[in-house]
Design a protein around this motif. Structure first.
Motif, PDB file in Angstrom:
ATOM      1  N   PHE A 554       0.846  -1.209   0.000  1.00 30.02           N
ATOM      2  CA  PHE A 554       0.000   0.000   0.000  1.00 30.02           C
ATOM      3  C   PHE A 554       0.878   1.255   0.000  1.00 30.02           C
ATOM      4  O   PHE A 554       0.657   2.186  -0.766  1.00 30.02           O
ATOM      5  CB  PHE A 554      -0.897  -0.024   1.228  1.00 30.02           C
ATOM      6  N   GLU A 555       1.909   1.189   0.839  1.00 25.16           N
ATOM      7  CA  GLU A 555       2.843   2.333   0.967  1.00 25.16           C
ATOM      8  C   GLU A 555       3.507   2.624  -0.379  1.00 25.16           C
ATOM      9  O   GLU A 555       3.672   3.766  -0.778  1.00 25.16           O
ATOM     10  CB  GLU A 555       3.897   1.923   2.002  1.00 25.16           C
ATOM     11  N   LEU A 556       3.804   1.560  -1.115  1.00 23.71           N
ATOM     12  CA  LEU A 556       4.485   1.714  -2.409  1.00 23.71           C
ATOM     13  C   LEU A 556       3.516   1.984  -3.553  1.00 23.71           C
ATOM     14  O   LEU A 556       3.935   2.106  -4.700  1.00 23.71           O
ATOM     15  CB  LEU A 556       5.298   0.444  -2.708  1.00 23.71           C
ATOM     16  N   GLY A 557       2.232   2.030  -3.248  1.00 24.16           N
ATOM     17  CA  GLY A 557       1.246   2.278  -4.305  1.00 24.16           C
ATOM     18  C   GLY A 557       1.036   1.073  -5.202  1.00 24.16           C
ATOM     19  O   GLY A 557       0.493   1.182  -6.296  1.00 24.16           O
ATOM     20  N   ARG A 558       1.439  -0.093  -4.724  1.00 28.99           N
ATOM     21  CA  ARG A 558       1.238  -1.316  -5.515  1.00 28.99           C
ATOM     22  C   ARG A 558      -0.109  -1.914  -5.116  1.00 28.99           C
ATOM     23  O   ARG A 558      -0.202  -2.786  -4.256  1.00 28.99           O
ATOM     24  CB  ARG A 558       2.370  -2.323  -5.255  1.00 28.99           C
ATOM     25  N   TYR A 559      -1.190  -1.411  -5.733  1.00 30.63           N
ATOM     26  CA  TYR A 559      -2.528  -1.787  -5.290  1.00 30.63           C
ATOM     27  C   TYR A 559      -3.048  -3.038  -5.984  1.00 30.63           C
ATOM     28  O   TYR A 559      -4.173  -3.439  -5.749  1.00 30.63           O
ATOM     29  CB  TYR A 559      -3.508  -0.642  -5.507  1.00 30.63           C
ATOM     30  N   GLY A 560      -2.233  -3.608  -6.874  1.00 34.94           N
ATOM     31  CA  GLY A 560      -2.710  -4.825  -7.546  1.00 34.94           C
ATOM     32  C   GLY A 560      -3.076  -4.537  -8.984  1.00 34.94           C
ATOM     33  O   GLY A 560      -2.457  -3.684  -9.637  1.00 34.94           O
ATOM     34  N   GLN A 561      -4.080  -5.224  -9.489  1.00 35.86           N
ATOM     35  CA  GLN A 561      -4.462  -5.070 -10.902  1.00 35.86           C
ATOM     36  C   GLN A 561      -4.689  -3.593 -11.245  1.00 35.86           C
ATOM     37  O   GLN A 561      -4.288  -3.110 -12.291  1.00 35.86           O
ATOM     38  CB  GLN A 561      -5.751  -5.849 -11.209  1.00 35.86           C
ATOM     39  N   LYS A 562      -5.325  -2.869 -10.324  1.00 38.38           N
ATOM     40  CA  LYS A 562      -5.730  -1.498 -10.680  1.00 38.38           C
ATOM     41  C   LYS A 562      -4.545  -0.566 -10.906  1.00 38.38           C
ATOM     42  O   LYS A 562      -4.670   0.448 -11.582  1.00 38.38           O
ATOM     43  CB  LYS A 562      -6.685  -0.935  -9.620  1.00 38.38           C
ATOM     44  N   THR A 563      -3.375  -0.941 -10.351  1.00 40.92           N
ATOM     45  CA  THR A 563      -2.199  -0.079 -10.607  1.00 40.92           C
ATOM     46  C   THR A 563      -1.144  -0.824 -11.415  1.00 40.92           C
ATOM     47  O   THR A 563      -0.033  -0.336 -11.579  1.00 40.92           O
ATOM     48  CB  THR A 563      -1.546   0.335  -9.261  1.00 40.92           C
TER      49      THR A 563
END
Ligand code: T1G
Length: 702
Positions: A554-563
């Motif tokens: 989350f901190e790295l902005g790695r939200y999964g498919q959406k990002t």
């Protein structure tokens, strides 16, 4: 006790009436009484014909599924009776209505003429129970419809309407009035015209499917956990290539094998569990559900829109409210877009789209909710916001209205109090996409009135949901059990297991999607926010490594498919191994002193993902959050992609053996340490493991 089958004579026509409510299921008593009634017809040589019909809501809807688990289950007596009916020298007419399924359709197939009321549905759904039609349906249906159509019907388990059935030759006539009277008229006409009797078993050898059976076998074998599919193909192959008697032997053998299969036992368990889940212990029969003629939804976002579609699809006028014109319009446009997508697939006509949209009313003012019988808040998952919204709803809702919150993590009792009328409030936890997912967790608050619960449980079924009652706790039933599942997923990642390895192990068990892919699809941010909020509230284990991975992503902005990146990197929706993630997970492991390993097996992954999940499920039972083990199985199979061929986590636990599960939890406590109680067997697990009392027979006493 009255006989479930009676015989009467009207003029020269005999009539057999089956009355075994609720669905005229074939049980040993019905078979015996049917035999006696048919014998009476056979003895009355003066009669010209016979009509077989049913009282109540439907013609025979199948064999009594509960019968399969009894030692005296054997379809042979019923099958012999069907042969006698078919061999009759005088016409036997099946007069059909309701849902003519399984052994009911097989009875009709043994008759010489089939007349059905409009609205009747017919099918052989045994495959949904991990079985095949065991009363010659696999032999008669191909002779009537041809092998291809018969395979289509039996492999899908789908029901056909009367027009389709008439067109295919499954029935001979659609009547205007009641089937009983039409059956008599048909019988008289057959007699008057001296019509030749059509015995299905004597019809010309059925035509094999185009291209033979090889492709059917290949397709059916793709899911080895569901052996009924291949067995059905084998039986139809026998119907085409061998005599009726030989085919009967093949069917009997294949049926007996399937009856004892783990898959069929699991699916039969879920059949009854889903229906049992709708029953609320202690609710008196006098608690009458109230009518829900108009529904209000607050929040026109993805969830609110999806929730609204459920009611509109059930023809219930629905008000969709948001606070800005733009948000409301976005919500209405998304609903229309969903319906247009269904229309493009031929699932809806343009008129049906307009009819549904016509049931939706957009609103910007809470006063528009004043005449709603049920108002559901589906705003952003924030306690203060939801409290305000519940208070505003409580301020405008008419007396007697039911107020529901769609929260997935917040305390329903707090929101109930905010509404100002806690006895009228409960949780309705829909699962995204809300217009698709069957599961609905119905969360009873401490003060929820019984009639409110009964109303929502009945309404849930009316909108095509599978409702399960949960008490108030974090995560209710499903998400609470998901916590240890995801906790262990993250520890395995920090120890060096790759996302693909973890997902593959879960998917090999039968999960629709492994945990890493699932979190990436649902959104890392969604889960992370809950973990962070709970951390702030002091609700998490005092273990800094607890859910460290989701917080880092989350901190790295790695939200999964959406990002485009989460546990995997994404090429569109395709997950691709991402070395960056592996390095990140290992660095977290090092930081938290998690020992790196290279010997993690698939078996260990399954044990560490599912045994803590099962252990939490037993706590949920012990605390009275869930009423029954089967309720938990319904939650996980209907809402979380747990394999139905395993029957659900509680059913699987019983098949695995609670003693073994307790032993393995103690093993991991030894090898991994249990400072935070991750591996402590729940007291119910310990008790059941020690006493050997079957989990399926457990009921909460306190
Ligand atoms: N056996 C026992 N109980 C049954 C039953 C069945 N076959 N079907 C329904 N019930 C009960 C159900 O548990 C519930 O009970 C009540 O009836 C109403 O059901 C030899 C081997 C008929 C379409 O698979 O699909 O024949 O909770 O809530 O939504 O080849 O029930 O009220 O106490 O579902 O209106 C094949 C299964 C059996 C049909 C009605 N037949 N049933 O749906 O009501 S195998 C099936 C259904 C067989 C032969 C083979 C549906 C329904 P309670 P409900 P519904």
């Amino acid at each position: 006790m009255n006989s479930p089958v009676t015989f009467v004579q009207e003029g020269s026509i005999g009539l057999i009436r089956i009355d075994n409510r609720p669905v005229n299921a074939v049980s040993p008593r019905v078979v015996a009484a049917l035999e006696a009634s048919f014998a009476e017809f056979e003895e009355r040589g003066s009669l010209d014909a016979l009509v077989i019909y049913c009282a109540g809501r439907t013609f025979v809807a199948g064999a009594d599924i509960a019968w399969f688990d009894s030692s005296d289950f054997n379809p042979q007596a019923y099958n012999r009776l069907l042969a006698r009916i078919e061999a009759s020298e005088r016409p036997v007419v099946a007069a059909l209505h309701g849902t003519v399924l399984g052994a009911g359709l097989e009875l009709a197939l043994a008759c010489h003429w089939r007349v059905a009321e409009p609205g009747t549905k017919l099918g052989l759904p045994e495959v949904k129970l991990g079985l095949l039609p065991g009363s010659l349906g696999t032999q008669r249906l191909p002779r009537l419809l041809g092998a291809g159509a018969a395979l289509g019907m039996m492999l899908s388990g789908a029901m056909a309407g009367v027009q389709q059935a008439l067109q295919d030759g499954l029935i001979d006539e659609v009547c205007e009035g009641e089937a009983r009277a039409a059956g008599k008229a048909s019988a008289q006409r057959l007699v008057a015209t001296r019509a030749a009797l059509r015995r299905t078993s004597a019809l010309a050898a059925p035509v094999p499917p185009d291209g033979g059976f090889a492709q059917y076998v290949t397709d059916a074998a793709r899911k080895p956990q569901y052996p009924a599919r291949v067995a059905i193909v084998r039986c139809v192959e026998a119907a085409v290539e061998r005599s009726f008697m030989d085919g009967e032997q093949v069917e009997a053998r294949e049926f007996a094998t399937l009856l004892g299969s783990a898959t069929s036992k699991s699916l039969r368990h879920l059949f009854f569990s889903e229906r049992e889940a709708a029953r609320i212990p202690g609710l008196s029969d006098s608690t009458a559900p109230q009518a829900v003629r108009r529904v209000g939804i607050v929040g026109a976002g993805t969830m609110g829109g999806g929730i609204a579609m459920n009611f509109v699809n059930a023809n219930i006028p629905t008000v969709l409210l948001d606070t800005t014109e733009a948000a409301l319009q976005r919500g209405l446009d998304l609903i229309r877009k969903n319906y247009m997508a269904s229309a493009a697939k031929g699932k809806l006509t343009a008129e049906q789209v307009e009819q549904r949209m016509g049931l939706l009313t957009g609103a910007l003012e809470y006063t528009a909710l004043a005449d709603c019988d049920l108002i559901i808040e589906a705003v952003f998952e924030d306690l203060e916001l939801k409290k305000q919204v519940c208070a505003r709803i409580g301020g405008v809702a008419k007396s007697g209205a039911i107020i529901a919150t769609n929260t997935s993590t917040l305390d329903v009792n707090v929101l109930a109090r905010a509404a100002g009328r806690p006895e009228r409030v409960l949780g309705m936890h829909f699962f995204s996409p809300a217009n698709v997912m069957r599961l609905l967790e119905v969360v009873r608050g401490d003060d929820t009135a019984p009639e409110v619960l009964a109303t929502v449980m009945k309404l849930a079924k009316a909108i095509g949901k599978t409702p399960v009652v949960s008490g108030v706790c974090f995560g209710f039933i499903g998400n609470r059990m998901l916590e240890p599942y995801l906790r262990e997923m993250e520890f395995l990642l920090m120890e060096g297991a790759e996302p693909k390895q973890i997902d593959a192990a879960a998917e090999a068990l039968g999960m629709a999607m492994g945990p890493c892919r699932m979190i990436d699809m649902a959104g890392v941010d969604v889960g992370a926010k809950v973990v962070i909020e709970r951390g702030k509230a002091g609700e998490l284990p005092a273990d800094p490594a607890y859910r460290a991975v989701v917080r880092k992503l989350f901190e790295l902005g790695r939200y999964g498919q959406k990002t485009g990146a989460g546990h995997y990197r994404y090429d569109g929706r395709t997950p691709v191994h991402d070395p960056e993630f592996s390095a990140l997970a290992r660095a977290l492991g090092d930081m938290h002193g998690v020992a790196r390993r290279t010997d993690i097996s698939g078996e260990e992954i399954v044990e560490r993902l599912f045994y803590p999940l099962i252990n939490e499920g037993l706590r949920i039972l012990d605390e009275g959050i869930a009423y029954r083990p089967g309720d938990i199985d319904v939650v996980w199979t209907a809402g979380y992609g747990f394999p139905d061929h395993c029957g659900g986590p509680m059913f699987m636990a019983e098949q695995t053996g609670l003693t073994k599960i307790a032993q393995r939890l103690r093993h991991y406590a030894r090898v991994r340490g249990d400072a935070f109680g991750y591996w402590t067997p729940s007291s119910l697990l310990t008790r059941l493991a020690e006493t050997g009392e079957p989990l399926s027979k457990w009921t909460r006493t306190a």
